[in-house]
Design an enzyme around this catalytic site. Structure first.
Site, PDB file in Angstrom:
ATOM      1  N   HIS A  18     -18.857  16.860  55.288  1.00  0.00           N
ATOM      2  CA  HIS A  18     -19.903  17.421  56.159  1.00  0.00           C
ATOM      3  C   HIS A  18     -19.505  18.846  56.543  1.00  0.00           C
ATOM      4  O   HIS A  18     -18.703  19.069  57.433  1.00  0.00           O
ATOM      5  CB  HIS A  18     -20.060  16.536  57.412  1.00  0.00           C
ATOM      6  CG  HIS A  18     -21.229  16.915  58.274  1.00  0.00           C
ATOM      7  ND1 HIS A  18     -22.125  15.993  58.773  1.00  0.00           N
ATOM      8  CD2 HIS A  18     -21.668  18.111  58.729  1.00  0.00           C
ATOM      9  CE1 HIS A  18     -23.045  16.602  59.491  1.00  0.00           C
ATOM     10  NE2 HIS A  18     -22.792  17.895  59.490  1.00  0.00           N
ATOM     11  N   HIS A  20     -21.381  22.823  56.657  1.00  0.00           N
ATOM     12  CA  HIS A  20     -22.568  23.672  56.480  1.00  0.00           C
ATOM     13  C   HIS A  20     -22.174  25.040  55.929  1.00  0.00           C
ATOM     14  O   HIS A  20     -21.297  25.702  56.490  1.00  0.00           O
ATOM     15  CB  HIS A  20     -23.293  23.868  57.808  1.00  0.00           C
ATOM     16  CG  HIS A  20     -23.926  22.615  58.345  1.00  0.00           C
ATOM     17  ND1 HIS A  20     -25.236  22.287  58.109  1.00  0.00           N
ATOM     18  CD2 HIS A  20     -23.411  21.599  59.078  1.00  0.00           C
ATOM     19  CE1 HIS A  20     -25.522  21.129  58.699  1.00  0.00           C
ATOM     20  NE2 HIS A  20     -24.423  20.684  59.291  1.00  0.00           N
ATOM     21  N   ASP A  22     -23.909  27.912  55.916  1.00  0.00           N
ATOM     22  CA  ASP A  22     -24.189  29.076  56.774  1.00  0.00           C
ATOM     23  C   ASP A  22     -23.264  29.150  57.990  1.00  0.00           C
ATOM     24  O   ASP A  22     -23.071  30.215  58.555  1.00  0.00           O
ATOM     25  CB  ASP A  22     -25.666  29.135  57.192  1.00  0.00           C
ATOM     26  CG  ASP A  22     -26.212  27.799  57.643  1.00  0.00           C
ATOM     27  OD1 ASP A  22     -25.512  26.775  57.510  1.00  0.00           O
ATOM     28  OD2 ASP A  22     -27.355  27.765  58.142  1.00  0.00           O
ATOM     29  N   GLY A 170     -30.885  20.046  61.704  1.00  0.00           N
ATOM     30  CA  GLY A 170     -31.668  20.764  62.702  1.00  0.00           C
ATOM     31  C   GLY A 170     -31.535  20.101  64.050  1.00  0.00           C
ATOM     32  O   GLY A 170     -30.644  19.286  64.269  1.00  0.00           O
ATOM     33  N   HIS A 198     -28.334  13.601  59.915  1.00  0.00           N
ATOM     34  CA  HIS A 198     -27.737  13.895  61.229  1.00  0.00           C
ATOM     35  C   HIS A 198     -28.432  12.990  62.247  1.00  0.00           C
ATOM     36  O   HIS A 198     -29.655  13.092  62.429  1.00  0.00           O
ATOM     37  CB  HIS A 198     -28.011  15.336  61.637  1.00  0.00           C
ATOM     38  CG  HIS A 198     -27.161  16.365  60.966  1.00  0.00           C
ATOM     39  ND1 HIS A 198     -27.320  16.712  59.657  1.00  0.00           N
ATOM     40  CD2 HIS A 198     -26.140  17.126  61.446  1.00  0.00           C
ATOM     41  CE1 HIS A 198     -26.432  17.666  59.354  1.00  0.00           C
ATOM     42  NE2 HIS A 198     -25.708  17.925  60.418  1.00  0.00           N
ATOM     43  N   GLU A 201     -26.320  12.405  67.495  1.00  0.00           N
ATOM     44  CA  GLU A 201     -25.467  13.513  67.956  1.00  0.00           C
ATOM     45  C   GLU A 201     -26.072  14.082  69.245  1.00  0.00           C
ATOM     46  O   GLU A 201     -25.510  13.935  70.311  1.00  0.00           O
ATOM     47  CB  GLU A 201     -25.375  14.601  66.864  1.00  0.00           C
ATOM     48  CG  GLU A 201     -24.560  15.816  67.278  1.00  0.00           C
ATOM     49  CD  GLU A 201     -24.764  17.021  66.335  1.00  0.00           C
ATOM     50  OE1 GLU A 201     -25.755  17.057  65.588  1.00  0.00           O
ATOM     51  OE2 GLU A 201     -23.918  17.940  66.383  1.00  0.00           O
ATOM     52  N   ASP A 279     -17.837  20.284  59.823  1.00  0.00           N
ATOM     53  CA  ASP A 279     -19.145  20.774  60.263  1.00  0.00           C
ATOM     54  C   ASP A 279     -19.331  22.270  59.953  1.00  0.00           C
ATOM     55  O   ASP A 279     -20.155  22.605  59.116  1.00  0.00           O
ATOM     56  CB  ASP A 279     -19.391  20.494  61.750  1.00  0.00           C
ATOM     57  CG  ASP A 279     -20.868  20.316  62.065  1.00  0.00           C
ATOM     58  OD1 ASP A 279     -21.679  20.196  61.121  1.00  0.00           O
ATOM     59  OD2 ASP A 279     -21.231  20.277  63.265  1.00  0.00           O
TER      60      ASP A 279
END
Ligand SMILES: [Zn+2]
Length: 329
Positions: A18, A20, A22, A170, A198, A201, A279
């Site tokens: 997991h 990301h 960006d 998102g 996701h 959370e 993450d």
């Protein structure tokens, strides 16, 4: 934990499932991209400071700063390659990197080229380091069914070239309406792609159950609130659903009030397939080694628990086929 054990822990070959794209671009690269693109570097300052704990808004705002810099093929390819190099430097044997391709088409880059740039960067990183990687494409809350379909189409088109799954990401806090995504996720699954979501959370444990039942999630991102819903725990255990735990991020976004409140040990005790992930390397200012040290030192997990996490990571990988080169249809 003494130094020798920490050393051993850092050297263990691991997975990061997991991560990301960006949120993981090297700060120095962001600075260089901003200079090259003449967009100024002052707004980048936030990136160089660790995000405050418990502030989801401050956490998410950091992505708005990064995205304008990742609108070209070159930038995406470079970012992907460097992220994989950083994974390898953290003893990752295998990483799954995720992003939403439609966020990188603002300056007119076709979505296909966005995906290809990321795949090419990962191929370069793999050649340089030996660390394997696959790509996950994210659908975002707030998108409509058409946009979700577009992402499913891209995932299907690039399946044999290194895209292994679709994700729903998102702001979970803005509501958890899965109806617009059902068709897209169903199509992706029918074509052999995997599904991660996701859930649990910023939202309640019930979202985890819904993600498994409605979208066929095989893994859950975070799932920190899963124990709020006994049915979610049961479903996750019964279906061997992987739980992608990101300790540092969970504190920063307020998913847990403090690290010692994290339910990781309880997840393992309940037979949930939890594994450690990062993450966002840059936005969370973390690395895979650091996450493992947090689990070992701050949560005082035993060697048996850490071994289980390691095994869960390898068992939950979405990679299932050898890659075919881009352009081979
Ligand atoms: Zn995430």
């Amino acid at each position: 934990m003494d130094t020798m054990n920490s050393d051993l822990l850092l050297k263990l070959r691991k997975t990061d499932l997991h991560l990301h794209l960006d949120g993981s671009v090297r700060p120095a690269t962001l600075l260089e991209l901003a200079r090259q693109q003449g967009s100024g570097t002052t707004q980048l300052e936030a990136i160089f400071r660790a995000p405050p704990d418990g502030d989801l808004k401050a956490y998410l705002e950091r992505f708005d700063i990064v995205l304008p810099l990742l609108q070209t093929r070159t930038a995406l390819q470079r970012a992907s390659r460097e992220i994989l190099e950083d994974c390898a430097a953290n003893a990752a044997m295998y990483a799954e990197i995720r992003f939403c391709p439609l966020l990188h088409t603002r300056d007119g880059l076709p979505a296909e080229e966005v995906v290809e740039a990321a795949l090419e960067g990962l191929a370069e990183g793999r050649q340089a380091t030996g660390t394997q990687a696959r790509l996950i494409l994210c659908v975002l809350h707030g998108m409509d069914a058409g946009q979700a379909d577009r992402i499913a189409d891209l995932a299907i088109a690039y399946h044999r070239h290194g895209v292994v799954a679709v994700d729903l990401a998102g702001d979970e806090g803005r509501g958890f309406d899965l109806a617009p995504f059902r068709r897209a996720f169903g199509r992706a699954k029918a074509e052999g792609l995997h599904v991660t979501v996701h859930a649990g959370e910023a939202g309640p444990g019930e979202n985890v159950a819904e993600a498994i039942e409605t979208l066929g999630a095989e893994r859950i991102g975070h799932g920190t609130r899963i124990f709020g819903d006994p049915k979610a725990v049961e479903l996750a255990r019964e279906h061997h659903v992987g739980i992608e735990v990101c300790l540092k991020s969970n504190v920063q976004t307020g998913a847990v009030a403090q690290l010692t409140d994290h339910p990781l040990r309880r997840m393992l005790a309940f037979g949930l397939a939890a594994t450690l992930c990062t993450d966002n390397l840059t936005v969370s200012r973390t690395g895979l080694g650091e996450e493992w040290l947090l689990a070992a030192r701050d949560l005082a997990l035993t060697d048996a628990e850490l071994g289980q996490i390691l095994a869960n990571g390898f068992a939950q990988m979405f990679m299932d086929d050898a890659l075919e080169p881009l352009g081979s249809g």
